[in-house]
Design an enzyme around this catalytic site. Structure first.
Site, short mmCIF file in Angstrom:
data_model
loop_
_atom_site.label_atom_id
_atom_site.label_comp_id
_atom_site.label_asym_id
_atom_site.label_seq_id
_atom_site.Cartn_x
_atom_site.Cartn_y
_atom_site.Cartn_z
N ARG A 1 0.82 -1.21 0.00
CA ARG A 1 0.00 0.00 0.00
C ARG A 1 0.86 1.25 0.00
O ARG A 1 0.52 2.26 0.60
CB ARG A 1 -0.97 0.00 1.20
CG ARG A 1 -1.82 -1.25 1.29
CD ARG A 1 -2.72 -1.41 0.06
NE ARG A 1 -3.37 -2.73 0.08
CZ ARG A 1 -2.95 -3.78 -0.63
NH1 ARG A 1 -1.90 -3.67 -1.42
NH2 ARG A 1 -3.59 -4.91 -0.59
N CYS B 1 -9.79 -0.44 4.42
CA CYS B 1 -9.02 -0.88 5.58
C CYS B 1 -8.48 0.33 6.34
O CYS B 1 -7.90 1.24 5.74
CB CYS B 1 -7.86 -1.78 5.16
SG CYS B 1 -8.38 -3.43 4.65
N GLU C 1 -3.64 2.77 7.54
CA GLU C 1 -3.60 2.67 6.08
C GLU C 1 -4.45 3.79 5.47
O GLU C 1 -4.11 4.33 4.43
CB GLU C 1 -4.12 1.31 5.62
CG GLU C 1 -4.10 1.12 4.12
CD GLU C 1 -4.42 -0.29 3.68
OE1 GLU C 1 -5.22 -0.47 2.75
OE2 GLU C 1 -3.85 -1.23 4.28
#
Length: 312
Positions: free
Chosen positions: A171, A223, A294
């Protein structure tokens, strides 16, 4: 909406309408990039307005503070621009503007028998956001098919950066441009041809599986936390601490997946921050692990010489 120097702008844009979590306050101004020449006008707007810049796509990975925010939003609103070039019997080059909505882009590819990104079904953001977060699912990451990206910087304008110069992680995306603000504007992908019916079958099956484990139809930011370890997911840690389905005012962790925050009705960012703090505290107390976010948190306090990384 009004135009200044032939660039479209929106005054006091509401972040509730610009994020999939459907919360947040109002920015002061939005710049809408509708033609390539508009990129050249952005530095002048930044200097004129004296606001903190925030590049935004579909807002699918943003948690925005409530209230009035000293933000200058920059949005790529150009019409979908996709070019396809056949490389050989199996491979195809696809060049696309990063303002494309990812679900629309995946459908566009499938109808033309172009495959390689079926694992990203169910992700609601734009193509630029998928690149900036190196989005992945079902064993696929978009970074695996990226060949190069077009980057805009105030100093150099538009330039292409090859994959060899790009750092891709979990990510994470870094185009290797040091000491400069940057925005992803286009991307070149190398994909392959596949029977359209087989590709559609894979997309439908992936979406069906995702719906059983993730709240893909809810107002969510995706998330909340990064997985602290490849063998230890944030969702497992949160679930073990009794946080699946935990409610705080108008927000909650999903009862399908503990690492997904959802807006269950008029949620406020203060409630979301409270829920995040509770989760980090519980996980740390039990597992001695410090969960890292995140989701990208926007508090309207970015330094003026730095964009939040990428385009979301």
């Amino acid at each position: 909406m009004f135009g200044v120097n032939s660039m479209q702008t929106v005054a006091n844009p509401d972040m509730k309408d610009r994020t999939t979590l459907k919360m947040g306050g109002r920015a002061q101004l939005e710049l809408r990039v509708e033609r390539e020449s508009d990129w050249e006008k952005i530095p002048g707007w930044m200097e004129q307005e004296g606001l903190n810049p925030l590049v935004i796509g579909q807002g699918s990975n943003l948690l925005v503070q409530d209230g009035n925010l000293p933000l200058l939003l920059i949005r790529d609103c150009r019409q979908r621009q996709v070019e396809v070039e056949k490389l050989n019997e199996n491979r195809v080059k696809v060049v696309a503007g990063t303002g494309c909505r990812l679900p629309v882009f995946l459908s566009w590819l499938q109808r033309r028998g172009v495959s390689g990104l079926e694992g990203l079904v169910g992700i609601p953001g734009c193509l630029g956001g998928a690149i900036a977060m190196n989005a992945g699912s079902f064993g696929q990451e978009i970074g695996n098919v990226v060949k190069r990206v077009q980057i805009w910087t105030p100093e150099n304008g538009l330039e292409w950066v090859d994959k060899d110069s790009i750092q891709l992680g979990n990510r994470e995306f870094d185009p290797g441009i040091k000491g400069s603000s940057w925005i992803i504007t286009r991307v070149e992908l190398q994909l392959f041809f596949r029977d359209r019916r087989e590709s559609l079958k894979t997309i439908k099956e992936n979406y069906r599986r995702k719906k059983t484990t993730q709240p893909v139809t809810s107002n969510t930011c995706g998330c909340v936390f990064k997985n602290p370890d490849p063998e230890m997911s944030a969702g497992y840690l949160l679930d073990s601490c009794g946080l699946k389905g935990h409610v705080c005012g108008g927000v909650a962790f999903s009862d399908l997946h503990a690492n997904f925050m959802i807006n269950i009705g008029n949620g406020k960012s203060a409630e979301a921050f409270e829920l995040i703090s509770l989760a980090r505290e519980r996980v740390y107390n039990r597992f001695h692990m410090d969960l890292q976010p995140e989701v990208k948190v926007v508090r309207g306090q970015y330094p003026r010489d730095s964009f939040p990384t990428g385009t979301w």
